[in-house]
Design an enzyme around this catalytic site. Structure first.
Site, PDB file in Angstrom:
ATOM      1  N   ALA A  29       0.844  -1.196   0.000  1.00 34.94           N
ATOM      2  CA  ALA A  29       0.000   0.000   0.000  1.00 34.94           C
ATOM      3  C   ALA A  29       0.876   1.241   0.000  1.00 34.94           C
ATOM      4  O   ALA A  29       1.879   1.297   0.710  1.00 34.94           O
ATOM      5  CB  ALA A  29      -0.922   0.022   1.214  1.00 34.94           C
ATOM      6  N   ASP A  30       0.491   2.216  -0.788  1.00 34.38           N
ATOM      7  CA  ASP A  30       1.162   3.512  -0.763  1.00 34.38           C
ATOM      8  C   ASP A  30       0.467   4.468   0.188  1.00 34.38           C
ATOM      9  O   ASP A  30       1.093   5.395   0.701  1.00 34.38           O
ATOM     10  CB  ASP A  30       1.190   4.109  -2.169  1.00 34.38           C
ATOM     11  CG  ASP A  30       2.245   3.455  -3.039  1.00 34.38           C
ATOM     12  OD1 ASP A  30       3.294   4.078  -3.245  1.00 34.38           O
ATOM     13  OD2 ASP A  30       2.035   2.315  -3.485  1.00 34.38           O
TER      14      ASP A  30
END
Length: 400
Positions: free
Chosen positions: A258-259
């Site tokens: 996940a960013d």
């Protein structure tokens, strides 16, 4: 099998005053470390995706400034603690413009700025050098902590999968994009979970998607899996649903990174993640997000508020790679002489793969709604939803 026998790749080489990064645009065909000696070079390395992965982006930005503070003449000429703080804050603001979606970069910049501000506020006798030394301590600790956080994510994630898996010894996992040593300071997040399962000899097979249009899966994740002798198969992005359909009761989980994670658990990750989550729900496969707590942005209540970076059309309409002499395996690459007339390197070319004049939409990320996510694994543990609730309470988890 796994990282017990082979040390993990080192994408970031750092000693005080010196920083080198592995140029991921050249992988898997060439291994080249690039020196980062200025803010501009650090910014360029992040923006052009020579380094990528939310944790790695934050670390490289922090260490780029660390190098400048040690070696740059302007930094060395700072006279007061306030001048040092101002220089550091201005530099961090510049580095933040390199990638707007990765919240880890913004979180790191905020923590580093607060740290030097607190140091300067200790008294009138605090010198510019003491502020700089404190920044160096904070940045270097960030590098050290990231590796340990990734190992914790790997352990928690593997433990969760083994707890919910009912399929016996044939445990297979699918992953998307690159979330390993190349995307972090070391070990990895989602790939760290796979690495942990492999080290425990619980993983029978891993599948990695190619991750078009930048091919982080085929270029980077596949490279790491081969490097670490983890049994793995590469598939194109469009094959994932067919893989799940043809392997019922054999895929233990789809694990992604996940960013950015919103307060309700909506997750921004590499484009193609959302469609994997939909396929996982249809086939009753757990969909797991692995990310450090620094990827959680409590200022954003849902994924609707996440800014999605749109990248150049040329990334979709062209491909770049080495020129092969023939298609027989193993492939033989054509070589070209270096500038010195002695050394040789792999000859690479860019080729067009789309009709000239076609319009292109190239979002770098998409957002997966929390309702499609089974669990979020952080270095602090596994976040689950309350019974009957479709979203996560990330604030309560982080404050617990």
């Amino acid at each position: 099998m796994g990282s017990e026998s082979n040390p993990t790749l080192q994408a970031i080489r750092y000693q005080r005053g010196s920083l080198e990064i592995l140029d991921q645009l050249l992988l898997p065909h060439e291994t080249l470390y690039i020196p980062i000696s200025s803010l501009a070079l650090g910014h360029d390395a992040i923006k052009t995706m020579k380094v990528r992965g939310a944790p790695a982006i934050a670390i490289v930005a922090a260490l780029s400034l660390a190098v400048v503070l040690v070696s740059d003449s302007e930094a060395q000429s700072l006279k007061t603690s306030q001048e040092a703080v101002a220089f550091i804050e201005k530099s961090l603001e510049y580095l933040k413009t390199s990638r707007p979606t990765a919240v880890n970069l913004f979180d790191a910049a905020k923590k580093l700025a607060k740290g030097v501000q607190a140091k300067a506020a200790e008294g009138d006798n605090v010198t510019a050098q003491e502020v700089i030394d404190h920044y160096l301590y904070l940045a270097e600790k960030m590098l050290e902590d990231d590796v340990q956080d990734n190992k914790n994510i790997g352990e928690y994630g593997a433990e969760f999968i083994l707890k919910v898996w009912k399929g016996g010894d044939d445990l297979r996992v699918v992953t998307h994009c690159n979330t390993g040593s190349l995307a972090t300071a070391g070990y990895g997040t989602a790939l760290g979970i796979i690495r942990s399962l492999a080290a425990q000899k619980k993983l029978s097979h891993a599948y990695c998607t190619e991750t078009r249009p930048y091919n982080q899966g085929s270029r980077l994740t596949a490279y790491e899996l081969v490097y670490e002798n983890i049994p793995a198969t590469l598939i194109t992005d469009s094959m994932a649903s067919a893989l799940l359909a043809q392997n019922p009761d054999k895929i233990a989980a789809i694990v992604v990174g996940a960013d950015r994670v919103a307060a309700n658990g909506d997750t921004a990750n590499k484009i193609g993640t959302y469609q994997l989550a939909i396929a996982a729900r249809h086939h009753n496969v757990p969909f797991i997000v692995a990310a450090p707590s620094t990827s959680v942005d409590l200022h954003i209540q849902s994924g609707k508020e996440i800014h999605i970076e749109v990248r150049p059309a040329v990334e979709v309409t062209t491909l770049r790679g080495p020129v092969v002499e023939s298609l027989e395996l193993p492939l033989k690459f054509k070589k070209t002489e270096g500038e010195d007339g002695k050394t040789s390197s792999i000859l690479s070319e860019t080729v067009a793969v789309a009709a000239r004049g076609i319009g292109v939409w190239n979002p770098s990320f998409d957002v997966t709604p929390a309702e499609l996510i089974s669990a979020i694994v952080t270095e602090r543990g596994v976040v689950l939803k309350e019974d009957g609730v479709q979203v996560f309470d990330m604030k309560a988890f982080l404050e617990a």
